[in-house]
Structure formats: structure tokens, C-alpha cells
Scaffold this active site. Structure first.
Site, PDB file in Angstrom:
ATOM      1  N   LYS A 488       0.838  -1.208   0.000  1.00  0.00           N
ATOM      2  CA  LYS A 488       0.000   0.000   0.000  1.00  0.00           C
ATOM      3  C   LYS A 488       0.869   1.253   0.000  1.00  0.00           C
ATOM      4  O   LYS A 488       2.054   1.182   0.320  1.00  0.00           O
ATOM      5  CB  LYS A 488      -0.907  -0.028   1.228  1.00  0.00           C
ATOM      6  CG  LYS A 488      -0.141  -0.041   2.538  1.00  0.00           C
ATOM      7  CD  LYS A 488      -1.038  -0.426   3.700  1.00  0.00           C
ATOM      8  CE  LYS A 488      -0.260  -0.344   4.992  1.00  0.00           C
ATOM      9  NZ  LYS A 488      -0.893  -1.071   6.083  1.00  0.00           N
ATOM     10  N   ARG A 586     -10.287   0.372  14.735  1.00  0.00           N
ATOM     11  CA  ARG A 586     -10.147   1.172  13.519  1.00  0.00           C
ATOM     12  C   ARG A 586     -11.191   0.655  12.546  1.00  0.00           C
ATOM     13  O   ARG A 586     -12.229   1.243  12.385  1.00  0.00           O
ATOM     14  CB  ARG A 586      -8.713   1.010  12.985  1.00  0.00           C
ATOM     15  CG  ARG A 586      -8.341   1.985  11.920  1.00  0.00           C
ATOM     16  CD  ARG A 586      -6.852   1.953  11.595  1.00  0.00           C
ATOM     17  NE  ARG A 586      -6.437   0.654  11.048  1.00  0.00           N
ATOM     18  CZ  ARG A 586      -5.203   0.386  10.611  1.00  0.00           C
ATOM     19  NH1 ARG A 586      -4.266   1.323  10.672  1.00  0.00           N
ATOM     20  NH2 ARG A 586      -4.900  -0.798  10.123  1.00  0.00           N
ATOM     21  N   TYR A 715      15.497  31.386   5.615  1.00  0.00           N
ATOM     22  CA  TYR A 715      14.287  32.143   5.954  1.00  0.00           C
ATOM     23  C   TYR A 715      14.245  32.482   7.443  1.00  0.00           C
ATOM     24  O   TYR A 715      14.643  31.663   8.284  1.00  0.00           O
ATOM     25  CB  TYR A 715      13.039  31.318   5.637  1.00  0.00           C
ATOM     26  CG  TYR A 715      12.656  31.357   4.180  1.00  0.00           C
ATOM     27  CD1 TYR A 715      12.361  32.571   3.540  1.00  0.00           C
ATOM     28  CD2 TYR A 715      12.574  30.184   3.434  1.00  0.00           C
ATOM     29  CE1 TYR A 715      12.012  32.597   2.204  1.00  0.00           C
ATOM     30  CE2 TYR A 715      12.222  30.197   2.102  1.00  0.00           C
ATOM     31  CZ  TYR A 715      11.938  31.408   1.484  1.00  0.00           C
ATOM     32  OH  TYR A 715      11.600  31.435   0.173  1.00  0.00           O
ATOM     33  N   MET A 764      11.331  25.065   0.642  1.00  0.00           N
ATOM     34  CA  MET A 764      10.475  24.140  -0.094  1.00  0.00           C
ATOM     35  C   MET A 764      11.295  23.144  -0.921  1.00  0.00           C
ATOM     36  O   MET A 764      11.018  21.953  -0.937  1.00  0.00           O
ATOM     37  CB  MET A 764       9.534  24.931  -1.015  1.00  0.00           C
ATOM     38  CG  MET A 764       8.471  24.060  -1.651  1.00  0.00           C
ATOM     39  SD  MET A 764       7.434  24.970  -2.794  1.00  0.00           S
ATOM     40  CE  MET A 764       6.476  25.983  -1.689  1.00  0.00           C
TER      41      MET A 764
END
Ligand SMILES: *Cc1c(COP(=O)(O)O)cnc(C)c1O
Length: 821
Positions: A488, A586, A715, A764
Site C-alpha cells: 500500500k 479502527r 528564511y 520548499m
């Protein structure tokens, strides 16, 4: 075409087997893997009992056309045309046959062992000596109890030198390999801590390795390494090299770096000699010195040795799988080309099913020790047997033998440049392309055109490590327990069909994903295994039935809807899985719901329960063991109730990765391995090398800056250095999955083996690291975010999360490159 070597009855005698010879066939190929049968006629299949019981594959091999078998017992089933030869120990029979074959030749053989560098030294000696020798050697690093006999079996009467490496993992193994290789010259490469696990201590490991040299005439080794083992060395002659001992046969007394090369001076036979090595890293230098010593010991002149060593090419045993242009996949194997490694590469091509069309670009093969017409007939047969759809041959010999190739689509070019000029006219689209070329054909130039440009931040996935991890868990399973591999979330961030194809090829029983879309993508990439969808949604029902996906049903609502859906579609016995909630809270049926569930299951013709399972909330945590035991008990009560109303047995499973080792009594019929496949298991300490992390996240330095103490960095001006130093800007940021939490010294990266902290905030697309303490660092240098040394577990600890999150966070922008050795 090829010269047959032995008849069935000769083999029977050599390995001392019982059993009837029905037809006396001629044997020239040894087979150990029923999936890899390309040339059944002339094949002799050894039913090795390993992780997969060889006897289960006899039918598969028989149906593929194999007629000669070595087995531990007579198989069940009807194989009227087969010679079924029974021996006490199948592996021993394989080794005996190889030893017999070896004894038919009296060519000189070099035997190599050590803990590091065996394969490199072997491949380099091959490069260095093949100008005047026709050499037979192990393909890749086939140096095990099975690999060595298969390698030695290749000796033919045109060879005038053998070079074989031998690897051992525990005591008692080397004697068996020695008897097969029978080296005349021995080489001991570097002894490090690698593979220490199988031995009580280093001494035991070294003594074991020395057994390879028991009958050697000459041993080549480093002086310091064997100081304490003088008594154990029985070889009449020795060639010793050293960097410290000035009486050594080769005494290296001076070493300097010259640009990208490394320059050595040494004393040999009282004279000063020199050698330039085209590498600078420590391991390559030591391996090159070993090769230098070997050439001198074999009486090559220092001048010839130097000339040849200077031209050494890097050795890469890797097959790399990359994304190509026009929706193609490219398997890059541009380092060498011989028929054995071609076969290995074709196996890998066949294992990757993402596109139906399979293409091979192959160069001429040098130094095979076979006559050209024999060689290219063999190549053509192999290529046809592996069902290559499109064949592109490069080189004059292939052009000359093109009539042998019976392939639907084929092209031939005399050289690489001519092919590159035509590349755009060859219509590559949605196909898997294997590039396989000898070094001097420079196929990397083709690869540059066909492979999509990757941004310099890549995640490398080691498919051998994946296989190692799968086999590790298999070795922990009770007999008959099945494996469901959890793929998955892009296989925990590691890829999609590449891993799934590998797992399918290695016969796991089920694959599981979270959502139907993931399963559909896998089906479309050639996955035929049963695919289980964990988070079933009503909106995905149609996809489930269209693509034959097996849903997990976990609530009454979902169950009723699904049954209605299959009923309306006029489907019976649709395979489903039931999830029981035993405490995770769950998804799943609660214990008080089981009775009602049983009523719904009774005589329900529309669905067929494949499995009943539950999930442990804390299988890895000792403080919750009591709770885990309760979950297991609840599960047991539930499935018994269910099986009773069904009237048939179903597969029961509850263990995830950590459960497999910590709760072996709860393995039931199947286990669900997730993170362990990717090399991480809280129940296996990172120091234990049984599991190997499969991913390495690598980036590179775009710029280096000198920074004065007190200057601010990044930053919000959050970063500073406490004294004057240097920082490097690297090409990874939070958009790549390198979370902001790693900033300001919380996270570390590896640069040239040095652990360095981040400085300032993570941006980023990039971030900054403090490289003040790293010598010789340059722009463009590689930076490791995580790998087997800088482990994912450590990164997770740095920012207070779990390895799962680090793995799955690596964004899709980061290209995955797969390799297989
Ligand atoms: C993800 C998952 C697993 C695998 O867990 P690991 O800890 O990664 O081995 C097993 N079972 C279910 C139901 C899962 O969702």
C-alpha cells in the site's frame, strides 16, 4: 549446436544416484530455478531444498520440457519421460558434479576470497588479463554454495585461465568450495567486519577463509592482515604486499592523489616501480593494489601492469531500472556483456511485467571463449526463449550473425553512433528496454537518450535487499504459512509495479493495497497475484469485480451492499476477506457482532470467504504484550465461530511485521509483512544485518558558501554558525518530503562519510547543511539523507515520528531508481 558434455547415465554415476534412466539424454545446462528455464533440452534440474522446496517445482520444470532431475526422493505425480535420479543430498550432488567437471581440465585457476572486494578484484583481473587469456569466471558475484558450482560448470576447453571467487557465511563451507574450485593461485582480499554474523569471532572467520588456499601453490595477500595466521598458511609460495613492511614482495611506500587518480610508488625486486590507479577511494585503491600484486606475482612486467591498471574501468554489477522516454522503462546494464550476465538481465526483464513489449539492445560479446557462430546461436536461442519482442543488435559480429535471430522485430547496426542516429525512428513506446553492452560500446550514451532526466535528488531502491528481507521473514515462518506482502501507499513510498513484480516473481501469495485504484494500477502493470483491497469503498465495487480484486469487508453496511452488488451482477462465490476488530478500534467487526455476521454468512452463495483476519495494535511493544495476547485470543474465538457456520476452512492471519518474530505462535496460516520488507522491524535491532534497508535517499550540493560567525542563514534568519565555517545548499526541501522539522540542526545528513547538521529553516526545494568539518567538499558532491548507514530509524527519532512516516513522505517528485545485482 553446443557440445554436449555428459549423458544422463554418466551423471547418475558421477553423483552416485539411484533411479532409472529412461532415455540417455545429453546434458549441458544445470538448472536450479524452475522459473528460469530457457533451454529445457539438455537441462538437468536440481531440486534444491531451500526456501522453496525444489520438489514442488518438478512439475513446472517437466512441463517446460526438462527431462533430467536430481532429487532427494521420488516425486509424486506422473513424469513418464523423465530420468528421476535420487541422491541423499541434492546440493552435494550439484557440488560433486561441478568438482568432477573441474577435474577434467588442468587450466590454472585463481581462487579469491576475503570479506570485501572479491567481485571487484575478480572483475578487474578479468579486465587486466583478458588481453592474453581466455578466462572463465563467476557471473556477477555468484560465489555461494550454489553459485560456485554453477560458475565452475562453465569451464570449457578453450579457457586457459579460471578466476573464481568464493564466499562463505559460516564454518565448514569453504572446504566444499575449495574442492570445486581447486585454485592454484590464491588471493585474499580485504578482511573487514562484513558477514561476521555466521562466525564466533574474526579469527574463526579468517581461518575459514584460508581453507580456500589449502592446496594452492601461491598465495597473494597483505602482510599485516595475516600476521597472526602464519601457521595456518600452507602454500609453498607467497607474494606479500604491504604499506608498512619494507621486506614485502611489493612494498608500497608512497601514495599521492593526482587529480582524479591515485599514484603509487613501491619497491619490487629491489627496484622502484610505479602505478597510476584511475580511482581515489580507499576501497578501490586497496583492490587495485591487490590486482597489481597479482600481476607481478604472475610475472607480468611492472610496465605492463602499470599500463593496464591505468585503464581499469569501474565495475558495476547493478542492473538499474529507470523511467524512460515515451512511457518506457529502461533497464540499464551497460557495464559488461557475456552470456551468463545476459541471462540474468533477461530474467530481470521478464520479471518486470509493466509493459507487454520487451526490447533488448545488445552489443557484440567479447571473450566468451566460444566460436562466434556457436556463441551467437546460443544468444539467439536465449533471446527467443525469453520472448523478446524487439531485438536491436549493435556490432559487426551481430550484424554478421543476424540470420540466427528469429524475433518478430529486429534491427542491426554496426556501431553505437549509427544506432543513436536512428534511435528516434525505432518507435519506442510503452515497452521495457534492456540495454546490455560491452564496456567499449559505450551504451551509456544510448541510456542518456532513452532515460528520462532525473532531478539530482533520487531515491535508490535495492531490489536485492527487498528479496533478502522477504527471505528473512520466510525463514522465520512455520512450514506452510503464506505471505501477504503489503504494498500500500506506493509500497511504503518505495515504488509500485517494480516491487510488486519482484514479489510476484518470488512467489508471495497475496499482495495488499489500501485502495482499489492502487490495485487497478498493479493489475495494469502485469500483476496476476490475488490483490487484496483493505479500505473497501462502495464507489469502487465495479472496479473490484472488473479487475478481479478481493475486498476486505469490515462492517455490516459494507457487507450487505457488496452482497447486493454481486447478486445484482449475477456473480457467485466472489472472494472476500473479513476483518475482525480485536482491540485496534479502527476497522472491523467487533466481537459482539460475530454472531450476527455468522447468520449473514450462513449459506450465502454470493461470496466466498478467503480469509478472516485481525490487526494487532502494538505487536512490537513489550509493555502491551498482555493486550496483544488478548487480541489473539479474541481473534481465535471469532474465527472458530465463523469457520463453523461456513463449513469450510479459511486462511487466518493476524501478524504484521513485528508480530512475525515476537508472536510466532500467532502466525496461523498467513502473515502480512509490511515495513519489514523495506528493511525495518522494531523486533530486529538495526545492528543485526539480517534485514537490509532497501531505500537510499540521495541528493547533491548546488552551492558552497563561506559564512562568518554570526551571519544568518535561510528564511527568518534562523540559522547561524558559532564560528567561521562553510555551508552547503542541497537540493532537497519539504516539498520532497524532507520535513521542516529537520531544520535548525535537528536533522543530519551524510557528506563524504561525515555526519553534518542542517542549519536554518528547511525551504520548499532546498536546505542548508554545515559542512565546515568536511574535508575536500565540492559543489556537486553527493549528500545522503538516508541509507543503510544513516538509518531511517534515526531520522524518525530526530523529529519524533516513526519510520513509516519518513518512508511514505518522500514525495513523488523524487525519482525512484531501482537496482538489482
Ligand atoms: C499496513 C498493514 C500491515 C503491515 O504492517 P507492518 O507493521 O508494516 O508490517 C498489516 N496489516 C494491515 C491490516 C495493515 O494495514
Amino acid at each position: 549446436m553446443h557440445k554436449s558434455r555428459y549423458t544422463s547415465s554418466q551423471i547418475k554415476q558421477i553423483v552416485n544416484a539411484t533411479g532409472e534412466i529412461v532415455n540417455d539424454n545429453s546434458i549441458n545446462i544445470l538448472l536450479t530455478d524452475s522459473r528460469r528455464i530457457s533451454n529445457p533440452s539438455g537441462g538437468l534440474f536440481f531440486a534444491l531444498s531451500g526456501r522453496r522446496n525444489g520438489h514442488e517445482f518438478i512439475a513446472e520444470a517437466y512441463n517446460a520440457g526438462v527431462r533430467d532431475f536430481i532429487l532427494k526422493q521420488q516425486p509424486e505425480g506422473y513424469f513418464p519421460e523423465a530420468n528421476l535420479l535420487v541422491v541423499e543430498d541434492v546440493l552435494m550432488a550439484l557440488q560433486k558434479l561441478a568438482a568432477y567437471h573441474r577435474s577434467q581440465f588442468n587450466l590454472p585457476v585463481i581462487g579469491i576470497t576475503g570479506s570485501n572486494g572479491k567481485t571487484i578484484v575478480k572483475e578487474w583481473l578479468y579486465q587486466l588479463l583478458s588481453a592474453d587469456k581466455t578466462i572463465v569466471r563467476n557471473p556477477k558475484s555468484y560465489n555461494s554454495q550454489i553459485g560456485v558450482p554453477l560458475s565452475v560448470w562453465q569451464i570449457n576447453d578453450r579457457n586457459d585461465l579460471g578466476i573464481f571467487e568464493a564466499g562463505v557465511s559460516t564454518t565448514g563451507e569453504m572446504i566444499r568450495l575449495e574442492a570445486i574450485i581447486k585454485p592454484e593461485i590464491g588471493i585474499l582480499t580485504h578482511i573487514g567486519s562484513a558477514h561476521d554474523e555466521g562466525f564466533n569471532d574474526r579469527e574463526e572467520k579468517i581461518s575459514e577463509k584460508l581453507k580456500l588456499f589449502a592446496n594452492c601453490r601461491l598465495l597473494i595477500h597483505n602482510y599485516e592482515q595475516l600476521l597472526d595466521y602464519q601457521e595456518e598458511i600452507k602454500t609453498p609460495e607467497r607474494f606479500i604486499w604491504s604499506r608498512f613492511f619494507n621486506q614485502a614482495d611489493l612494498y608500497v611506500f608512497s601514495e599521492t592523489t593526482i587529480e582524479k587518480n591515485y599514484y603509487l610508488r613501491a619497491i619490487y625486486k629491489g627496484e622502484e616501480i610505479e602505478c597510476l590507479i584511475p580511482f581515489r577511494d580507499e576501497a578501490s585503491i586497496e583492490n587495485a593494489i591487490v590486482c597489481w600484486a597479482t600481476m607481478l606475482a604472475m610475472d607480468y612486467s611492472p610496465v605492463t601492469a602499470d599500463e593496464r591498471i591505468e585503464r581499469l574501468a569501474p565495475v558495476s554489477m547493478r542492473l538499474e531500472l529507470k523511467n524512460g522516454i515515451n512511457d518506457c522503462s529502461v533497464i540499464d546494464d551497460t557495464y559488461n556483456s557475456d552470456i551468463q550476465s545476459l541471462e540474468i538481465a533477461l530474467n530481470f526483464l521478464n520479471q518486470q511485467n509493466q509493459y507487454q513489449k520487451k526490447t533488448l539492445i545488445l552489443s557484440d560479446i567479447y571473450q566468451s571463449g566460444l566460436q562466434q557462430d556457436v556463441l551467437y546461436k546460443q544468444v539467439a536461442d536465449l533471446v527467443k526463449a525469453r520472448q523478446v519482442d524487439k531485438f536491436i543488435g549493435v556490432g559487426e559480429a551481430l550484424v554478421a550473425h543476424q540470420q540466427y535471430f528469429d524475433i518478430p522485430e529486429k534491427y542491426f547496426f554496426t556501431d553505437t553512433i549509427t544506432l543513436i542516429k536512428q534511435l528516434n525512428n525505432l518507435g519506442f513506446r510503452r515497452e521495457t528496454i534492456l540495454l546490455k553492452g560491452s564496456r567499449n560500446f559505450e551504451f551509456e550514451r544510448i541510456s542518456r537518450v532513452l532515460v528520462q532526466k532525473a532531478h539530482e535528488t533520487v531515491m535508490e531502491i535495492n531490489l536485492n535487499a527487498l528479496l533478502n528481507n522477504l527471505n528473512f521473514y520466510r525463514s522465520k515462518l512455520k512450514p506452510g504459512v503464506k505471505v501477504m506482502a503489503m504494498v500500500k501507499a506506493f509500497s511504503y513510498g518505495s515504488g509500485t509495479y517494480e516491487l510488486a513484480n519482484m514479489l510476484q516473481y518470488n512467489k508471495v501469495d497475496y499482495l495488499a493495497v489500501a485502495y482499489a485504484d492502487e490495485a487497478v494500477a498493479l493489475r495494469q502493470a502485469g500483476i496476476t497475484l490475488p490483490l487484496v483491497v483493505l479500505n473497501t469503498e462502495v464507489s469502487a465495487f465495479e472496479k473490484l469485480t472488473e479487475f478481479k480484486l478481493q475486498p476486505v469487508l469490515y462492517s455490516f453496511g459494507l457487507f450487505e451492499e457488496f452482497v447486493k452488488y454481486v447478486q445484482d451482477s449475477n456473480i457467485f462465490n466472489y472472494p472476500i476477506h473479513l476483518k475482525i476488530d480485536t482491540g485496534m478500534h479502527r476497522l472491523g467487526f467487533e466481537d459482539y457482532e460475530i454472531e450476527t455476521l455468522c447468520d449473514m454468512l450462513e449459506d450465502n452463495p454470493y461470496v466466498r470467504i478467503q480469509s478472516v483476519f485481525s490487526h494487532l495494535s502494538a505487536s512490537d511493544a513489550a509493555q502491551h504484550d498482555e493486550f496483544t495476547q488478548k487480541q489473539i485470543n479474541t481473534f481465535e474465538t471469532a474465527f472458530k465461530q465463523i469457520e463453523e457456520v461456513l463449513g469450510y476452512t479459511v486462511i487466518k492471519h493476524i501478524c504484521n511485521t513485528s508480530g512475525i518474530i515476537r508472536w510466532p505462535g500467532a502466525q496461523y496460516d498467513m502473515v502480512r509483512v509490511g515495513i519489514g520488507l523495506y528493511g525495518i522491524d522494531a523486533a530486529v535491532p538495526a545492528s543485526d544485518a539480517s534485514l537490509q534497508p532497501i531505500g537510499s535517499l540521495k541528493t547533491s550540493i548546488s552551492q558552497i558558501k563561506k559564512i562568518a560567525a554570526g551571519d544568518t542563514i535561510g528564511y527568518n534568519r534562523n540559522g547561524t554558525l558559532s564560528k567561521d565555517g562553510r555551508i552547503a545548499t542541497v537540493r532537497i526541501g519539504y516539498a520532497d518530503g524532507y520535513l521542516r522539522a529537520f531544520g535548525n540542526g535537528v536533522g543530519t545528513m551524510l557528506v563524504k562519510g561525515v555526519v553534518v547538521p542542517t542549519v536554518g529553516n528547511v525551504s520548499m526545494d532546498m536546505c542548508m547543511i554545515d559542512v565546515s568539518e568536511v574535508p575536500d567538499v565540492k559543489e556537486g558532491d553527493e549528500v545522503i539523507v538516508f541509507n543503510e548507514k544513516q538509518r531511517i530509524e534515526e531520522l524518525a527519532a530526530q523529529i519524533g515520528t516513526i519510520p513509516y512516516e519518513i518512508l511514505t513522505n518522500v514525495s513523488q517528485r523524487v525519482k525512484r531508481v531501482y537496482f538489482y545485482e
